[in-house]
Design a protein around this motif. Structure first.
Motif, mmCIF file in Angstrom:
data_model
loop_
_atom_site.group_PDB
_atom_site.id
_atom_site.type_symbol
_atom_site.label_atom_id
_atom_site.label_comp_id
_atom_site.label_asym_id
_atom_site.label_seq_id
_atom_site.Cartn_x
_atom_site.Cartn_y
_atom_site.Cartn_z
ATOM 1 N N UNK A 1 9.728 -0.195 10.680
ATOM 2 C CA UNK A 1 8.946 -1.242 11.322
ATOM 3 C C UNK A 1 8.849 -1.152 12.824
ATOM 4 N N UNK A 2 9.840 -0.527 13.466
ATOM 5 C CA UNK A 2 9.822 -0.427 14.934
ATOM 6 C C UNK A 2 9.073 0.796 15.444
ATOM 7 N N UNK A 3 8.610 1.638 14.527
ATOM 8 C CA UNK A 3 7.876 2.841 14.910
ATOM 9 C C UNK A 3 6.412 2.482 15.165
ATOM 10 N N UNK A 4 5.884 2.903 16.301
ATOM 11 C CA UNK A 4 4.504 2.578 16.660
ATOM 12 C C UNK A 4 3.496 3.079 15.641
ATOM 13 N N UNK A 5 3.808 4.186 14.988
ATOM 14 C CA UNK A 5 2.868 4.784 14.041
ATOM 15 C C UNK A 5 3.108 4.333 12.603
ATOM 16 N N UNK A 6 4.182 3.596 12.362
ATOM 17 C CA UNK A 6 4.553 3.206 11.008
ATOM 18 C C UNK A 6 4.813 1.702 10.917
ATOM 19 N N UNK A 7 3.969 0.942 11.582
ATOM 20 C CA UNK A 7 4.135 -0.510 11.634
ATOM 21 C C UNK A 7 4.205 -1.097 10.226
ATOM 22 N N UNK A 8 5.274 -1.863 9.966
ATOM 23 C CA UNK A 8 5.490 -2.532 8.681
ATOM 24 C C UNK A 8 5.541 -1.568 7.499
ATOM 25 N N UNK A 9 6.082 -0.373 7.747
ATOM 26 C CA UNK A 9 6.258 0.612 6.676
ATOM 27 C C UNK A 9 7.725 0.723 6.287
ATOM 28 N N UNK A 10 7.953 0.932 5.016
ATOM 29 C CA UNK A 10 9.275 1.188 4.464
ATOM 30 C C UNK A 10 9.205 2.482 3.656
ATOM 31 N N UNK A 11 10.341 3.148 3.529
ATOM 32 C CA UNK A 11 10.404 4.360 2.714
ATOM 33 C C UNK A 11 11.496 4.192 1.672
ATOM 34 N N UNK A 12 11.147 4.454 0.427
ATOM 35 C CA UNK A 12 12.130 4.346 -0.646
ATOM 36 C C UNK A 12 12.332 5.714 -1.292
ATOM 37 N N UNK B 1 0.851 -1.195 0.000
ATOM 38 C CA UNK B 1 0.000 0.000 0.000
ATOM 39 C C UNK B 1 0.886 1.244 0.000
ATOM 40 N N UNK B 2 1.056 1.862 -1.186
ATOM 41 C CA UNK B 2 1.870 3.094 -1.236
ATOM 42 C C UNK B 2 1.029 4.303 -0.842
ATOM 43 N N UNK B 3 1.662 5.254 -0.157
ATOM 44 C CA UNK B 3 0.955 6.474 0.236
ATOM 45 C C UNK B 3 1.315 7.603 -0.722
ATOM 46 N N UNK B 4 0.336 8.463 -1.054
ATOM 47 C CA UNK B 4 0.602 9.576 -1.982
ATOM 48 C C UNK B 4 1.787 10.422 -1.511
ATOM 49 N N UNK B 5 2.590 10.875 -2.463
ATOM 50 C CA UNK B 5 3.798 11.615 -2.112
ATOM 51 C C UNK B 5 3.957 12.859 -2.968
ATOM 52 N N UNK B 6 4.399 13.942 -2.335
ATOM 53 C CA UNK B 6 4.777 15.166 -3.035
ATOM 54 C C UNK B 6 6.242 15.484 -2.743
ATOM 55 N N UNK B 7 7.025 14.425 -2.554
ATOM 56 C CA UNK B 7 8.431 14.566 -2.199
ATOM 57 C C UNK B 7 9.288 13.773 -3.179
ATOM 58 N N UNK B 8 10.513 13.461 -2.780
ATOM 59 C CA UNK B 8 11.373 12.609 -3.600
ATOM 60 C C UNK B 8 11.487 11.209 -2.995
ATOM 61 N N UNK B 9 10.461 10.809 -2.258
ATOM 62 C CA UNK B 9 10.406 9.456 -1.690
ATOM 63 C C UNK B 9 8.953 8.996 -1.637
ATOM 64 N N UNK B 10 8.778 7.699 -1.414
ATOM 65 C CA UNK B 10 7.438 7.128 -1.232
ATOM 66 C C UNK B 10 7.465 6.249 0.009
ATOM 67 N N UNK B 11 6.521 6.489 0.902
ATOM 68 C CA UNK B 11 6.308 5.618 2.058
ATOM 69 C C UNK B 11 5.302 4.562 1.648
#
Length: 355
Positions: free
Chosen positions: A324-335, A289-299
């Motif tokens: 992954x260890x962040x309580x608010x970003x469970x199982x999230x990666x940023x590229x 599940x990618x989140x919309x981005x207005x930056x030079x990365x995608x969470x």
């Protein structure tokens, strides 16, 4: 004789953990929101010619006058409303040093750029975070309520927000500016990718400070950030700014590159195009599940343990950021958006891992 150094350290520092930066060897580096494109040979030649004249036995221009002139011309603002910093981190530290007394509150959203809180704590200030909603939007009523409750000396708003990638609702931020009794810092580190700014509001709100950086557009190694604010704010910040805080090499190289900004603008355009293409590629992979981005990365969020995916990507020489260890970003990666070849390889590899 002193036997325990920790007893001499400020209590606020004892509680801190160092900011962790991965130094993992990799073939494809997509973890730090850097511009993946090097300078052209022609522009690099201009840079090398420019630095030949630098006298490194002399201190640099303490005001970074040439660089400020170039930035002032670009943003159509007086140079007295600009301060150059050794990266945005130094400017954040200046702001909190100048406006924060021991125990004062600092308000920010969660999740956001971690250095706001880290620097605040190091200066014995008390950061408080307001969790974003499920769409990573600023919960305005809660934010305003906390502003009224804690009376923060400084408010930080990342716009677009790191690490979520989205820009908060503009009207919500304007309401924050209207109600704030302290300094409001809008961090526009990713302005070049969103083209959204609060710069026109500087004259209206004397307590507004806008941060920007050159790191995201190809000059991360120079450590150059700058802020724009009311002249009176800049005068106060200059009282705590260290002398010669911007070195001669960074000033010269940044000036040359900004004077030849056409090349950088082309690179920014390529990054935005690749961001859109990478987003479409994500949508074709079930379990992401990618989140919309207005930056030079995608969470993006995955349907399994993010550490496992991070490790498998690393094993194949691809470095991203694991939250992954962040309580608010469970199982999230940023590229970070790479070159087209890097993005293709990343997509191919993560498709193999996920499917």
């Amino acid at each position: 004789m002193v036997s325990n150094i920790s007893n001499l350290v400020k209590k606020s520092i004892q509680k801190l953990k160092p900011y962790h930066i991965e130094n993992t060897p990799c073939r494809i580096k997509l973890d730090a929101m850097e511009n993946p494109y090097p300078l052209s040979k022609a522009l690099m030649k201009k840079v090398l010619e420019g630095i030949k004249g630098i006298k490194i036995n002399r201190y640099p221009d303490p005001l970074a006058s040439r660089l400020k002139d170039i930035i002032a011309s670009d943003i159509k603002a007086p140079i007295d409303n600009i301060i150059i910093g050794n990266g945005s981190d130094e400017l954040i530290q200046l702001i909190l040093t100048a406006f924060g007394e021991h125990g004062d509150r600092v308000l920010l959203s969660i999740p956001t750029f971690s250095m706001y809180g880290i620097i605040a704590r190091s200066l014995s200030l008390m950061p408080e975070g307001v969790p974003l909603d499920k769409n990573w939007e600023l919960p305005l009523n809660k934010f305003l309520s906390d502003m009224e409750r804690i009376k923060p000396k400084v408010i930080f708003i990342s716009y677009p927000n790191n690490p979520t990638g989205n820009s908060f609702d503009r009207e919500s931020i304007l309401k924050v500016l209207e109600k704030a009794t302290g300094i409001v810092v809008i961090d526009e580190a990713y302005y070049n990718f969103s083209r959204k700014t609060f710069l026109p509001y500087l004259k209206e709100y004397k307590n507004l400070i806008i941060l920007r950086t050159l790191s995201k557009i190809g000059m991360a190694g120079l450590r150059v950030g700058y802020l724009m604010a009311d002249k009176e704010i800049c005068q106060e910040l200059n009282k705590v700014r260290l002398p010669y805080n911007s070195n001669a090499l960074s000033q010269e190289i940044a000036s040359i590159i900004l004077e030849n900004r056409t090349e950088i603008q082309k690179q920014i355009g390529a990054i935005i195009s690749e961001r859109d293409r990478l987003m479409e590629g994500f949508k074709e992979i079930k379990g992401i599940e990618p989140y919309p981005s207005e930056t030079n990365f995608i969470l993006f969020k995955i349907d399994r343990d993010s550490k496992e995916v991070f490790d498998r990507l690393s094993d194949n020489g691809i470095l991203v950021r694991n939250f992954g260890n962040d309580d608010y970003l469970k199982n999230c990666l940023r590229v970070t958006i790479g070159t087209s070849e890097e993005n293709d390889e990343f997509l191919d590899e993560i498709k193999k891992i996920i499917t």
